[in-house]
Design an enzyme around this catalytic site. Structure first.
Site, PDB file in Angstrom:
ATOM      1  N   LYS A 278       0.846  -1.208   0.000  1.00  0.00           N
ATOM      2  CA  LYS A 278       0.000   0.000   0.000  1.00  0.00           C
ATOM      3  C   LYS A 278       0.872   1.244   0.000  1.00  0.00           C
ATOM      4  O   LYS A 278       1.689   1.445   0.895  1.00  0.00           O
ATOM      5  CB  LYS A 278      -0.916  -0.006   1.235  1.00  0.00           C
ATOM      6  CG  LYS A 278      -1.708   1.308   1.413  1.00  0.00           C
ATOM      7  CD  LYS A 278      -2.637   1.268   2.623  1.00  0.00           C
ATOM      8  CE  LYS A 278      -3.292   2.627   2.878  1.00  0.00           C
ATOM      9  NZ  LYS A 278      -4.169   2.637   4.073  1.00  0.00           N
ATOM     10  N   ASP A 283      -2.375  10.211   3.745  1.00  0.00           N
ATOM     11  CA  ASP A 283      -3.785   9.860   3.920  1.00  0.00           C
ATOM     12  C   ASP A 283      -4.483  10.891   4.799  1.00  0.00           C
ATOM     13  O   ASP A 283      -4.420  10.837   6.024  1.00  0.00           O
ATOM     14  CB  ASP A 283      -3.907   8.455   4.547  1.00  0.00           C
ATOM     15  CG  ASP A 283      -5.354   8.009   4.668  1.00  0.00           C
ATOM     16  OD1 ASP A 283      -6.242   8.675   4.084  1.00  0.00           O
ATOM     17  OD2 ASP A 283      -5.595   6.978   5.335  1.00  0.00           O
ATOM     18  N   LYS A 290      -9.968  12.920   8.172  1.00  0.00           N
ATOM     19  CA  LYS A 290      -9.502  12.513   9.500  1.00  0.00           C
ATOM     20  C   LYS A 290      -9.416  13.735  10.406  1.00  0.00           C
ATOM     21  O   LYS A 290      -9.161  14.842   9.920  1.00  0.00           O
ATOM     22  CB  LYS A 290      -8.097  11.910   9.399  1.00  0.00           C
ATOM     23  CG  LYS A 290      -8.020  10.534   8.804  1.00  0.00           C
ATOM     24  CD  LYS A 290      -6.568  10.045   8.802  1.00  0.00           C
ATOM     25  CE  LYS A 290      -6.444   8.709   8.102  1.00  0.00           C
ATOM     26  NZ  LYS A 290      -7.125   7.607   8.774  1.00  0.00           N
ATOM     27  N   ASP A 301       1.588   6.142   5.654  1.00  0.00           N
ATOM     28  CA  ASP A 301       0.636   5.256   4.985  1.00  0.00           C
ATOM     29  C   ASP A 301       1.172   4.637   3.689  1.00  0.00           C
ATOM     30  O   ASP A 301       0.458   3.927   2.991  1.00  0.00           O
ATOM     31  CB  ASP A 301      -0.667   6.032   4.722  1.00  0.00           C
ATOM     32  CG  ASP A 301      -1.901   5.153   4.857  1.00  0.00           C
ATOM     33  OD1 ASP A 301      -1.794   4.070   5.451  1.00  0.00           O
ATOM     34  OD2 ASP A 301      -2.963   5.561   4.355  1.00  0.00           O
ATOM     35  N   ASP A 360     -12.051   7.349   3.589  1.00  0.00           N
ATOM     36  CA  ASP A 360     -10.871   7.063   4.401  1.00  0.00           C
ATOM     37  C   ASP A 360     -10.516   5.567   4.378  1.00  0.00           C
ATOM     38  O   ASP A 360      -9.449   5.180   4.849  1.00  0.00           O
ATOM     39  CB  ASP A 360     -11.108   7.538   5.838  1.00  0.00           C
ATOM     40  CG  ASP A 360      -9.824   7.669   6.633  1.00  0.00           C
ATOM     41  OD1 ASP A 360      -8.736   7.616   6.014  1.00  0.00           O
ATOM     42  OD2 ASP A 360      -9.900   7.826   7.866  1.00  0.00           O
ATOM     43  N   GLU A 362      -9.411   3.956   1.937  1.00  0.00           N
ATOM     44  CA  GLU A 362      -8.874   4.081   0.577  1.00  0.00           C
ATOM     45  C   GLU A 362      -7.833   3.020   0.262  1.00  0.00           C
ATOM     46  O   GLU A 362      -7.623   2.672  -0.894  1.00  0.00           O
ATOM     47  CB  GLU A 362      -8.248   5.481   0.394  1.00  0.00           C
ATOM     48  CG  GLU A 362      -6.807   5.651   0.896  1.00  0.00           C
ATOM     49  CD  GLU A 362      -6.643   5.437   2.385  1.00  0.00           C
ATOM     50  OE1 GLU A 362      -7.641   5.591   3.120  1.00  0.00           O
ATOM     51  OE2 GLU A 362      -5.527   5.109   2.827  1.00  0.00           O
ATOM     52  N   ARG A 364      -7.760  -0.169   0.750  1.00  0.00           N
ATOM     53  CA  ARG A 364      -8.317  -1.382   0.127  1.00  0.00           C
ATOM     54  C   ARG A 364      -8.703  -1.129  -1.330  1.00  0.00           C
ATOM     55  O   ARG A 364      -8.749  -2.053  -2.123  1.00  0.00           O
ATOM     56  CB  ARG A 364      -9.494  -1.878   0.980  1.00  0.00           C
ATOM     57  CG  ARG A 364     -10.610  -0.884   1.127  1.00  0.00           C
ATOM     58  CD  ARG A 364     -11.556  -1.227   2.281  1.00  0.00           C
ATOM     59  NE  ARG A 364     -10.983  -0.899   3.587  1.00  0.00           N
ATOM     60  CZ  ARG A 364     -11.597  -1.117   4.747  1.00  0.00           C
ATOM     61  NH1 ARG A 364     -12.771  -1.700   4.773  1.00  0.00           N
ATOM     62  NH2 ARG A 364     -11.019  -0.776   5.883  1.00  0.00           N
TER      63      ARG A 364
HETATM   64  N1  BES Z   1      -4.279   4.590   6.781  1.00  0.00           N
HETATM   65  C1  BES Z   1      -5.394   4.300   7.594  1.00  0.00           C
HETATM   66  C2  BES Z   1      -5.107   3.264   8.663  1.00  0.00           C
HETATM   67  C3  BES Z   1      -4.097   3.648   9.694  1.00  0.00           C
HETATM   68  C4  BES Z   1      -4.509   4.073  10.936  1.00  0.00           C
HETATM   69  C5  BES Z   1      -2.752   3.519   9.438  1.00  0.00           C
HETATM   70  C6  BES Z   1      -3.580   4.400  11.886  1.00  0.00           C
HETATM   71  C7  BES Z   1      -1.799   3.848  10.392  1.00  0.00           C
HETATM   72  C8  BES Z   1      -2.232   4.280  11.623  1.00  0.00           C
HETATM   73  C9  BES Z   1      -6.533   3.764   6.727  1.00  0.00           C
HETATM   74  O1  BES Z   1      -6.560   4.256   5.429  1.00  0.00           O
HETATM   75  C10 BES Z   1      -7.797   4.197   7.356  1.00  0.00           C
HETATM   76  O2  BES Z   1      -8.022   5.354   7.451  1.00  0.00           O
HETATM   77  N2  BES Z   1      -8.589   3.219   7.800  1.00  0.00           N
HETATM   78  C11 BES Z   1      -9.838   3.497   8.427  1.00  0.00           C
HETATM   79  C12 BES Z   1     -10.843   2.516   7.901  1.00  0.00           C
HETATM   80  C13 BES Z   1     -12.244   2.823   8.315  1.00  0.00           C
HETATM   81  C14 BES Z   1     -12.735   4.066   7.615  1.00  0.00           C
HETATM   82  C15 BES Z   1     -13.099   1.633   7.965  1.00  0.00           C
HETATM   83  C16 BES Z   1      -9.648   3.338   9.925  1.00  0.00           C
HETATM   84  O3  BES Z   1      -8.936   2.447  10.346  1.00  0.00           O
HETATM   85  O4  BES Z   1     -10.196   4.142  10.662  1.00  0.00           O
HETATM   86 ZN    ZN Z   2      -4.795   4.820   4.628  1.00  0.00          ZN
HETATM   87 MN    MN Z   3      -7.547   6.099   5.265  1.00  0.00          MN
END
Ligand code: BES
Ligand code: ZN
Ligand code: MN
Length: 529
Positions: A278, A283, A290, A301, A360, A362, A364
């Site tokens: 990834k 992000d 966020k 990220d 967010d 993204e 996947r």
């Molecule tokens: N990049 C984030 C996940 C992340 C969180 C990486 C903390 C490193 C540290 C990912 O893209 C994300 O935002 N995931 C969301 C998914 C949710 C919207 C289903 C999350 O984990 O909140």
């Molecule tokens: Zn992310």
């Molecule tokens: Mn994200």
């Protein structure tokens, strides 16, 4: 980069600025381990007493430093604890796991930042003192020497520069193989440093196109083929996830393909190992923005992308005799008038229509594209690596990555991680969690509707699974927490980008190569006649 030297010299003959020694926790205090006898003699037999007076315990993680006050040519000694004494006899070596050794080695070299030349005797402190032990000492020492100072003005910084040269003291028996062991361990440590550098680089300095250029440059140096798909090629080839995530940014997305093929490999044959990483260079969450605090470390990220790139480069430098491919989807997830909206539907590679309920989620989307493309080559093993979910951190904390996917593939990853000392843990894909991704309008939604967070890491893995045909051995690694160390340095791990998973991916390639190596003919025994 830190230079390395191998020697069998007595520590009295070393021309160095500091010496690292190992100590163990004995019943009556710290016990100096192998490689310290000459030091003890030079100190009039008082080494153990000096260590005890300094408060040293010898427990793992313990570290003390003292000046030799002219009694030895080397002015500074750092003693690191390796844990309890393990032998009954008066043998001065302990039997420790490699990660303990790696961490002690790293902590010692990090504590010596500001010292130009360091010698370490830790490879003599363990039993048996074999190549795997030396490898752990070298990896740990070099990883501990890492510093990221690219964005500091030297004159305005009071930071001590990292150790410039490390001498590994080995015994005569280990000497013939040692130079090669050190070379190989240094390649692994270089790869980890590359991943750390990329993660630590400010996101404004590392948009997708720049990451792709860096990949191309490193690939060219080591004989890895690199192809970069720009936004036009991505559109032509149906990568709607990567394009969709990238469309809100002024920095266009990229897909990088790396291919390491050892000499003589069939260019048309399926790759033994394909990695997908990834690469969200920043992000923000997109329109599902966020909060500010969560965004502070979102330059991390692209750690999956960095790890995968570094592993392929190292596999080439080590001339691993199997084909290793990588697909690295790169995009910047930003909110803007051009950004995808919650409710939009994207067509991912292979034709799957995905409803984006949360911009967010993204990772996947870009991974769905890249995994679908990677799977089309029928790799022997497909592994994707991502900082995918905050739920990973909730489930396993900041230092343990999760591995999901198909059982055999998961086992291979867990086994490789066990060999490198990296913390990973297998997690399930409970079938009932799949249906939360049913969409009211498209083939699949990118998150569970209604904001359900239950099993968020597992739901994300289910999403990815939809892009991997059943017959492909596939594992997914979520390292959202472990990719970044928000706390203080520990062992061989610095603050910031950690470079985790690089050594495990490399080990995986080496394990696959080991399995597929033609077995040498068993010795023909001549019996009778
Ligand atoms: N990049 C984030 C996940 C992340 C969180 C990486 C903390 C490193 C540290 C990912 O893209 C994300 O935002 N995931 C969301 C998914 C949710 C919207 C289903 C999350 O984990 O909140
Ligand atoms: Zn992310
Ligand atoms: Mn994200």
């Amino acid at each position: 980069m830190t230079a390395t030297v191998v020697t069998t010299s007595s520590i009295l003959d070393l021309d160095t600025d500091a010496l690292v020694i190992g100590i163990a926790a004995g019943k009556n205090g710290p016990v100096p381990l192998g490689g310290t006898q000459t030091l003890d003699v030079a100190l009039g037999g008082r080494l153990a007493q000096v260590l005890a007076d300094l408060g040293a315990t010898g427990k793992a993680g313990d570290l003390v430093r003292f000046a030799t006050l002219g009694m030895l040519p080397v002015p500074i000694v750092v003693a690191v604890g390796l844990g309890p004494v393990t032998s009954h006899a008066d043998v001065d070596q302990v039997d420790v796991d490699h990660e303990t050794l790696r961490r002690a080695s790293g902590a010692a070299v990090r504590a010596l930042a500001g010292t130009a030349r360091v010698a370490t005797t830790l490879a003599l402190a363990v039993s048996p003192p074999g190549p795997d032990q030396l490898r752990a000492v070298v990896e740990g020492s070099l990883l501990g020497a890492y510093a990221f100072d690219t964005f500091r003005t030297r004159s305005r910084s009071d930071r001590r520069p990292p150790v410039g040269e490390i001498t590994f003291v080995v015994d005569d028996a280990a000497e013939p193989a040692a130079t090669d062991t050190v070379r190989r361990a240094a390649i692994a440590a270089d790869a980890v440093a590359l991943a750390r550098d990329l993660v630590n680089t400010p996101p404004g300095h590392l948009p997708p196109a720049v990451f792709a250029e860096i990949a191309a440059r490193h690939g060219a140096e080591v004989g890895v083929d690199v192809a970069v798909l720009d936004e036009k090629a991505l559109a032509d080839e149906g990568f709607g996830g990567i394009l969709g995530v990238g469309q809100g940014s002024v920095n266009p997305p990229r897909l990088v393909h790396l291919s390491w093929r050892p000499a003589g490999a069939d260019p048309t044959g399926p790759p033994a190992l394909t990695l997908v990483g990834k690469g969200i260079t920043f992000d923000s969450g997109g329109l599902s923005l966020k909060p500010a605090g969560a965004m502070e470390w979102m330059k991390t990220d692209m750690a999956g992308a960095a790890g995968v790139l570094a592993a392929v480069i190292a596999a080439a430098r080590l001339n691993v005799p199997v084909t290793v491919n990588a697909w690295i989807p790169l995009a910047e997830n930003m909110p803007s008038g051009d950004a995808i909206r919650p409710g939009d539907v994207l067509t991912l590679r292979g034709g799957t229509l995905v409803e984006v309920l949360n911009t967010d989620a993204e990772g996947r989307l870009v991974l769905g594209d890249a995994i679908a493309r990677a799977a089309a080559d029928s790799p022997g093993l497909l592994v994707d690596v991502a900082t995918l979910t905050g739920a990973q951190i909730v489930a396993l904390g900041q230092r343990t990555s999760a591995v999901m996917g198909r059982d055999d593939a998961v086992e291979q990853v867990v086994a490789a991680a066990g060999e490198t000392g990296e913390a990973v843990w297998p997690m399930p894909l409970p079938p009932e969690l799949r249906k939360v991704l049913d969409s009211a309008v498209a083939d699949l939604a990118n998150v569970g509707g209604g904001g359900s967070r239950d099993g968020g890491m597992l739901v994300a893995a289910h999403f990815l699974s939809a892009f991997v045909p059943d017959h492909i051995p596939w594992a997914h690694i979520d390292m959202a927490g472990p990719a970044w160390n928000a706390g203080e340095p520990y062992g061989h791990t610095p603050k910031g980008g950690t470079g985790v998973i690089v050594r495990t991916l490399l080990q995986l390639a080496e394990n696959i190569a080991g399995e597929s190596a033609p077995r040498s003919e068993p010795d023909k025994q001549i019996t009778g006649e």
